[in-house]
Design a protein around this motif. Structure first.
Motif, PDB file in Angstrom:
ATOM      1  N   CYS A  36       0.855  -1.382   0.129  1.00 25.55           N
ATOM      2  CA  CYS A  36      -0.041  -0.162  -0.118  1.00 25.55           C
ATOM      3  C   CYS A  36       1.286   1.200   0.062  1.00 25.55           C
ATOM      4  O   CYS A  36       0.442   2.333   0.307  1.00 25.55           O
ATOM      5  N   THR A  77      -6.062   1.218   4.800  1.00 28.96           N
ATOM      6  CA  THR A  77      -6.036   1.191   3.627  1.00 28.96           C
ATOM      7  C   THR A  77      -4.836   1.788   2.403  1.00 28.96           C
ATOM      8  O   THR A  77      -5.066   2.000   1.295  1.00 28.96           O
ATOM      9  N   ALA A  80      -3.527   7.002  -0.838  1.00 29.83           N
ATOM     10  CA  ALA A  80      -4.353   7.128  -1.759  1.00 29.83           C
ATOM     11  C   ALA A  80      -3.616   6.317  -2.699  1.00 29.83           C
ATOM     12  O   ALA A  80      -2.954   6.610  -3.290  1.00 29.83           O
ATOM     13  N   ASP A  81      -4.662   6.053  -3.292  1.00 30.75           N
ATOM     14  CA  ASP A  81      -4.211   5.427  -5.063  1.00 30.75           C
ATOM     15  C   ASP A  81      -4.001   6.599  -6.000  1.00 30.75           C
ATOM     16  O   ASP A  81      -3.238   6.188  -6.563  1.00 30.75           O
ATOM     17  N   ARG A 102       3.286   5.090  -5.139  1.00 31.95           N
ATOM     18  CA  ARG A 102       2.334   3.616  -4.781  1.00 31.95           C
ATOM     19  C   ARG A 102       2.728   2.756  -6.253  1.00 31.95           C
ATOM     20  O   ARG A 102       1.943   3.511  -6.942  1.00 31.95           O
ATOM     21  N   THR A 105      -2.158   0.618  -7.200  1.00 32.34           N
ATOM     22  CA  THR A 105      -3.648   1.415  -6.393  1.00 32.34           C
ATOM     23  C   THR A 105      -3.703  -0.055  -5.814  1.00 32.34           C
ATOM     24  O   THR A 105      -3.476  -1.665  -6.530  1.00 32.34           O
ATOM     25  N   ALA A 107      -6.712  -0.795  -5.431  1.00 30.22           N
ATOM     26  CA  ALA A 107      -8.020  -1.120  -6.367  1.00 30.22           C
ATOM     27  C   ALA A 107      -7.629  -2.078  -7.310  1.00 30.22           C
ATOM     28  O   ALA A 107      -7.908  -3.562  -7.517  1.00 30.22           O
ATOM     29  N   ASN A 135      -8.079   4.789   1.064  1.00 36.22           N
ATOM     30  CA  ASN A 135      -8.812   4.804   0.035  1.00 36.22           C
ATOM     31  C   ASN A 135     -10.599   4.351   1.282  1.00 36.22           C
ATOM     32  O   ASN A 135     -10.629   3.099   1.034  1.00 36.22           O
ATOM     33  N   GLU A 137     -12.770   5.429   1.582  1.00 37.88           N
ATOM     34  CA  GLU A 137     -13.626   5.596   0.434  1.00 37.88           C
ATOM     35  C   GLU A 137     -14.205   5.212  -1.173  1.00 37.88           C
ATOM     36  O   GLU A 137     -15.140   5.240  -1.868  1.00 37.88           O
ATOM     37  N   LEU A 138     -13.073   3.890  -0.778  1.00 36.94           N
ATOM     38  CA  LEU A 138     -13.217   2.897  -2.108  1.00 36.94           C
ATOM     39  C   LEU A 138     -14.126   2.190  -1.937  1.00 36.94           C
ATOM     40  O   LEU A 138     -14.521   1.579  -2.146  1.00 36.94           O
TER      41      LEU A 138
END
Ligand SMILES: [Zn+2]
Length: 273
Positions: A36, A77, A80-81, A102, A105, A107, A135, A137-138
């Motif tokens: 991550c 998480t 951020a992606d 990163r 991602t 995702a 992440n 809110e993914l």
């Protein structure tokens, strides 16, 4: 004849206790470590005041994905992606902090494992710093397990969760699946509502995921408290609590940001059972 009965009884007792031990940890099928984030800390004395001043060190940032019989659980998480799309990564506001990249991602890592965000039953975050909640809110529908003290903390990073994100605000320890296999443990200090995770894997045995209760092994061995921590006193007490949990459960301590340790562990798509 007598000794044979004693031997038989001993064998039966052994069989019974091993099946009981198994019965305590029936639910976890797999644990994956996800990449991550990767970064370089500008000055690690930020995490070890007065020690290694001016020395930089590589950091990693992990997420942990658990497949339990009752559903998928994601611990942290990561960054951020969006950082994956930044050619030079994300520079920190203070050069002593960590310059993060990163490589993939979250995702795409879930996708590679055939897991959709909607498949995740629970997410929990160790705390609300950006390298752990990037992440959330993914997973807009997924129940977030977070300490009340952390949720309500007016942190320097502004709004961290959408107010409509489903959340369970915990006050202390929490047995996620009700079978003792995955337990959130309250370890405040780094932040007001910091938490760690005790995972009892059927084959690997117990593993305690640190969150940022400690950042790397040398600081664990020497019980050093980073300069920016919310409470030095609570940090020291939480380290002791972790040491007690490790002893009680014969558990390994996996330190989230410790690159040297993580380099010795299997990364997804390999997994632990
Ligand atoms: Zn962190």
């Amino acid at each position: 004849m007598m000794s044979m009965r004693v031997a038989l009884a001993a064998a039966l007792t052994g069989l019974l206790s091993s099946s009981l031990a198994f019965a305590q940890t029936p639910g976890i099928e797999k644990l994956y470590i996800l990449n991550c984030g990767e970064g370089v800390a500008g000055d690690i004395s930020r995490w070890s005041p007065g020690v290694n001043v001016g020395k930089s060190m590589d950091f990693v940032d992990n997420c942990y994905l658990i497949k339990h019989a009752q559903g998928w659980f994601l611990w942290d998480t990561g960054l951020a992606d969006a950082i994956a799309a930044m050619p030079e990564g994300q520079r920190p506001p203070d050069p002593r902090m960590t310059h993060w990249h990163r490589p993939h991602t979250l995702a795409s890592e879930l996708d590679q494992l055939g897991v959709k965000p909607a498949d995740i039953k629970y997410i929990a975050v160790s705390h609300t710093h950006p390298d752990h909640i990037g992440n959330v809110e993914l997973f807009p529908q997924t129940m977030l397990l977070v300490q009340k003290a952390e949720y309500e903390w007016p942190a320097p990073f502004g709004v961290r969760f959408k107010p409509e994100h489903p959340a369970t605000k915990l006050e202390g320890d929490h047995d996620v699946f009700g079978d003792g296999s995955v337990t959130i443990t309250s370890t405040p200090g780094h932040t007001p509502g910091h938490q760690s995770l005790l995972v009892k894997l059927p084959k690997t045995g117990a593993v305690l995921l640190s969150g940022d209760a400690v950042h790397f092994k040398d600081n664990w061995d020497n019980r050093r408290v980073p300069e920016g921590n919310f409470s030095k006193e609570q940090t020291i007490a939480s380290m002791q609590r972790i040491a007690d949990l490790l002893a009680q459960n014969k558990a390994q301590l996996w330190i989230n940001h410790d690159k040297a340790q993580r380099d010795t562990l299997k990364m997804a798509p390999e997994f632990y059972e």
